[in-house]
Design an enzyme around this catalytic site. Structure first.
Site, short mmCIF file in Angstrom:
data_model
loop_
_atom_site.label_atom_id
_atom_site.label_comp_id
_atom_site.label_asym_id
_atom_site.label_seq_id
_atom_site.Cartn_x
_atom_site.Cartn_y
_atom_site.Cartn_z
N CYS A 1 -9.30 6.69 4.06
CA CYS A 1 -9.59 7.04 5.35
C CYS A 1 -8.46 7.83 5.74
O CYS A 1 -8.76 8.49 6.95
CB CYS A 1 -10.59 6.12 5.95
SG CYS A 1 -11.79 5.69 5.23
N HIS B 1 -9.60 8.29 13.50
CA HIS B 1 -10.54 8.19 12.40
C HIS B 1 -11.64 7.37 13.25
O HIS B 1 -11.61 6.57 13.74
CB HIS B 1 -9.92 7.26 11.62
CG HIS B 1 -10.65 6.92 10.49
ND1 HIS B 1 -11.62 7.78 9.71
CD2 HIS B 1 -11.02 5.65 9.76
CE1 HIS B 1 -12.37 7.20 8.74
NE2 HIS B 1 -11.97 5.76 8.75
N ASN C 1 -18.87 7.36 9.14
CA ASN C 1 -17.62 7.30 8.78
C ASN C 1 -17.64 8.24 7.54
O ASN C 1 -17.98 8.09 6.64
CB ASN C 1 -17.19 5.98 8.27
CG ASN C 1 -15.80 5.71 7.79
OD1 ASN C 1 -15.10 6.74 7.67
ND2 ASN C 1 -15.21 4.63 7.55
#
Ligand code: UT7
Length: 331
Positions: free
Chosen positions: A125, A258, A288
């Protein structure tokens, strides 16, 4: 732990300016309610724990390469730069369509680019911050002038759809930026800060690869532990970015974080004393999207004209590895 890459610049130097943004999402949307029809979960649980209401999931004909290519095409169009002027493509992804060739060179071919080079970066990520930092270093050293930096994921193909603790959290998508080197007084990437701690690798991982004996591949996460690390490590990475540039939290105009969990995002905004309208949130609609989440959020806020030229933007991410980092950019 000390930062591995820390770059600061004074005004009037050769910097990487962000001149174009683009994004692409799969057509198919799956809501929490739809997931609750086939799993022991609920819209209420997913919303209150994460802020997620829906996610885009890649269907037939959609892939890491097709999504990344569309995002890159938009970024070039936005920057009004021809693909013939791109020197390099760096793609952050944990879900390439093939082990090799990289997504980057497939995108190169799809855009009809015959020059330069491309490669993929694997940092889960945090991948977009890692790719951005790499591109920035190459531009500053004048190895290249124009770099497409792309984050793309098709995590839906990596998930165990029977595991409610992970499959409700992720979505697919791609975001891209064009970075261009130039002499500038104020604009551009001010600094990037990368970190990793491999000792924490078992908190969030994929239990296999093409070469693994079991042949099964699925994402596993100790969510509560990752959450705890995210709060601490992201706060430190953000402080580091501000300190490196002699700035305070109140100098930041936009937080583009993020998008893993709304509670983590809200905590960071509170720490920076940023009002909610200065924080770009897409986790509700995208879930996500890992390495794609920051460029997708940036793309949305630039295109709807919330983020304007000259604004100071702070980015931060944490992911499997554990890897984490931050970046400060003046648009
Ligand atoms: O992008 C990479 C970085 N990732 C992150 O930053 C993610 C960080 N972690 C998180 O966002 C959160 O930890 C989660 C959203 C993953 C989980 O939220 P939580 O508040 O930490 O929940 P939990 O894991 O502690 O689970 C609480 C309960 C458990 O039940 P018991 O043991 O308390 O009875 C789970 O079994 O919730 C249960 N649970 C669910 N219930 C309904 C777990 N998943 C679900 C679900 N639906 N989908």
């Amino acid at each position: 732990m000390q930062s591995v890459v820390q770059q600061t610049v004074q005004s009037g130097e050769w910097r990487s300016r962000l001149t174009g943004v683009g994004g692409a999402l799969p057509k198919n949307v799956i809501t929490n309610e739809e997931l609750a029809e086939r799993l022991e979960t609920s819209d209420e649980w997913i919303r209150t724990r994460t802020g997620i209401a829906q996610r885009h999931i890649a269907g037939e004909g959609e892939s890491a390469v097709s999504l990344a290519t569309e995002a890159a095409r938009q970024a070039l169009e936005h920057a009004n730069v021809s693909s013939a002027d791109v020197d390099a493509i760096i793609v952050a992804t944990s879900t390439p369509d093939q082990v090799f060739p990289s997504v980057a060179v497939r995108v190169q071919a799809a855009l009809g680019i015959e020059q330069g080079f491309g490669f993929d970066v694997s940092a889960a990520c945090s991948g977009f911050i890692y790719a951005l930092s790499t591109a920035d270093a190459m531009i500053r050293s004048r190895q290249v002038s124009r770099v497409l930096v792309i984050g793309v994921e098709v995590f839906s193909r990596l998930l165990d759809w029977e595991d409610r603790s992970t499959c409700v959290l992720f979505g697919d998508g791609a975001g891209a930026v064009l970075l261009e080197g130039g002499e500038t007084q104020h604009e551009g990437i001010l600094s990037t800060h990368l970190h990793a701690d491999g000792r924490l690798g078992d908190l969030l991982y994929v239990d296999g690869a093409v070469g693994c004996a079991s042949g099964k591949v699925a994402l596993k996460m100790h969510g509560r532990e990752v959450f705890r690390h995210a709060v601490v490590r992201l706060a430190a990475a953000v402080d580091e970015a501000l300190e490196a540039n002699g700035l305070k939290g109140s100098d930041v105009q936009w937080l583009v974080p993020h998008q893993a969990n709304l509670r983590i995002i809200d905590g960071m905004a509170k720490r920076l004393a940023l009002p909610p309208e200065r924080v770009v949130v897409t986790v509700d609609r995208h879930a996500n999207t890992s390495a794609a989440s920051i460029p997708l959020a940036l793309c949305e806020a630039v295109h709807d004209q919330r983020i304007k030229k000259g604004d100071l933007v702070l980015m931060e991410a944490l992911g499997g590895g554990l890897t984490w980092g931050s970046a400060l950019i003046r648009l």
